[in-house]
Scaffold this active site. Structure first.
Site, mmCIF file in Angstrom:
data_model
loop_
_atom_site.group_PDB
_atom_site.id
_atom_site.type_symbol
_atom_site.label_atom_id
_atom_site.label_comp_id
_atom_site.label_asym_id
_atom_site.label_seq_id
_atom_site.Cartn_x
_atom_site.Cartn_y
_atom_site.Cartn_z
ATOM 1 N N GLY A 1 0.653 3.052 0.661
ATOM 2 C CA GLY A 1 0.257 1.844 1.366
ATOM 3 C C GLY A 1 1.405 1.111 2.031
ATOM 4 O O GLY A 1 1.286 0.651 3.165
ATOM 5 N N SER B 1 -9.874 8.410 -0.554
ATOM 6 C CA SER B 1 -10.158 7.030 -0.952
ATOM 7 C C SER B 1 -8.986 6.083 -0.687
ATOM 8 O O SER B 1 -9.129 4.869 -0.819
ATOM 9 C CB SER B 1 -10.508 6.988 -2.449
ATOM 10 O OG SER B 1 -9.395 7.435 -3.207
ATOM 11 N N ASN B 2 -7.823 6.637 -0.314
ATOM 12 C CA ASN B 2 -6.662 5.777 -0.046
ATOM 13 C C ASN B 2 -6.409 5.558 1.445
ATOM 14 O O ASN B 2 -5.484 4.838 1.819
ATOM 15 C CB ASN B 2 -5.391 6.397 -0.652
ATOM 16 C CG ASN B 2 -5.445 6.429 -2.168
ATOM 17 O OD1 ASN B 2 -6.164 5.652 -2.778
ATOM 18 N ND2 ASN B 2 -4.686 7.339 -2.765
ATOM 19 N N ASP C 1 5.148 2.731 -6.082
ATOM 20 C CA ASP C 1 3.991 2.078 -6.686
ATOM 21 C C ASP C 1 4.127 1.995 -8.201
ATOM 22 O O ASP C 1 3.141 1.892 -8.906
ATOM 23 C CB ASP C 1 2.713 2.841 -6.321
ATOM 24 C CG ASP C 1 2.737 4.267 -6.851
ATOM 25 O OD1 ASP C 1 3.773 4.693 -7.412
ATOM 26 O OD2 ASP C 1 1.721 4.964 -6.719
ATOM 27 N N ASN C 2 5.359 2.078 -8.706
ATOM 28 C CA ASN C 2 5.493 2.052 -10.167
ATOM 29 C C ASN C 2 6.842 1.460 -10.562
ATOM 30 O O ASN C 2 7.808 1.500 -9.805
ATOM 31 C CB ASN C 2 5.310 3.455 -10.742
ATOM 32 C CG ASN C 2 6.380 4.405 -10.250
ATOM 33 O OD1 ASN C 2 7.479 4.440 -10.781
ATOM 34 N ND2 ASN C 2 6.072 5.157 -9.204
ATOM 35 N N CYS D 1 -3.478 -0.733 -10.322
ATOM 36 C CA CYS D 1 -4.250 -0.924 -9.102
ATOM 37 C C CYS D 1 -5.624 -0.268 -9.175
ATOM 38 O O CYS D 1 -6.568 -0.692 -8.534
ATOM 39 C CB CYS D 1 -3.428 -0.336 -7.971
ATOM 40 S SG CYS D 1 -4.077 -0.522 -6.359
#
Ligand SMILES: [Zn+2]
Length: 264
Positions: A24, A52-53, A113-114, A181
């Site tokens: 993202g 789905s992303n 993302d982590n 998320c």
């Protein structure tokens, strides 16, 4: 544009950026860094494109579903500007490979993302004086800052040292205390804004123009449509950039096992 000109364009062409994460935040960052004409882009990600992303991972398209994200992103860049040198790293950043991956670039854009990756990049970039753009999102909120990590030896005492990520958040939250998320969701367009701001900071850094978000944390609330900037101070007790740092090498820290928050 007078502020950039041929000299600035040349600086961008000679610049190199490692984007960690092609999700993202990484998608808009990669798109705009490529469009701006940054000469060399490295992309690190070990995931595959998921349908789905796609509402937030806009560098990928439906035809890319199932492909490695780094390949899909590299194809986008090649189609936009074939002169850009793209290096793909279909791997996860670890304390073993971070030096090899990062040290070849002028600046790092953390679009991960982590927490494991976020702390690893912070520590490595502090220890090696590598500039780092930080971006994170959660539900409807985003935050961005820039860590120039340019503190040189022999700095005078009157200089106000800039903070690092650990100055703000010394340790990752305990596993399970911060929902990820997948359970909370994120507004699809939010990382677009945050990733674009990160790309703006990186372009400014490469050009040597403007005021970076150094020592300042920009907080964006998409629901209120409000932007707030708060000053940040270096923490003398910071475990990596403080007066008596406990972390002298990324080997000193067990990054994996920290709570993973999907910020992308
Ligand atoms: Zn620090």
């Amino acid at each position: 544009m007078d502020e950039i000109g041929p000299d600035g364009q040349q600086r961008l062409l000679e610049g190199s950026v490692l984007v960690v994460g092609a999700g993202g935040l990484g998608s808009p960052a990669i798109q705009y860094l490529a469009a701006a004409g940054v000469g060399r882009l490295g992309i690190v990600d070990d995931d595959a494109v998921e349908r789905s992303n796609l509402q937030r991972q806009v560098v990928h398209s439906d035809a890319d579903v199932g492909r490695p994200k780094v390949e899909s992103a590299a194809d986008y860049v090649a189609a936009l500007n074939p002169d850009i040198d793209v290096e793909t790293h279909d791997t996860r950043l670890t304390s073993e490979n971070v030096a090899t991956l990062v040290d070849d670039y002028d600046v790092v854009l953390d679009a991960s993302d982590n927490f494991a990756t976020r702390y690893l990049l912070n520590d490595h970039c502090v220890l090696t004086n590598t500039p780092l753009s930080h971006g994170a999102i959660y539900r409807f909120e985003g935050q961005v800052t820039t860590f120039p990590n340019d503190r040189a030896d022999g700095e005078t005492e009157t200089d106000d040292p800039l903070p690092c990520y650990r100055c703000l958040f010394p340790e990752a939250p305990e596993p399970g205390t911060v929902p990820d998320c997948a359970t909370t969701g994120v507004l699809g367009v939010l990382p677009g804004t945050v990733g674009c701001i990160q790309a703006t900071e990186v372009v400014k850094y490469l050009l040597g123009k403007g005021e970076l978000l150094a020592g300042r944390l920009l907080m964006y609330d998409a629901m209120d449509m409000s932007f707030e900037t708060v000053e940040m101070r270096q923490n003398p007790a910071c475990p990596v950039c403080g007066d008596e740092p406990a972390i002298e090498s990324v080997e000193d820290v067990a990054y994996e096992g920290t709570c993973e928050v999907s910020a992308d």
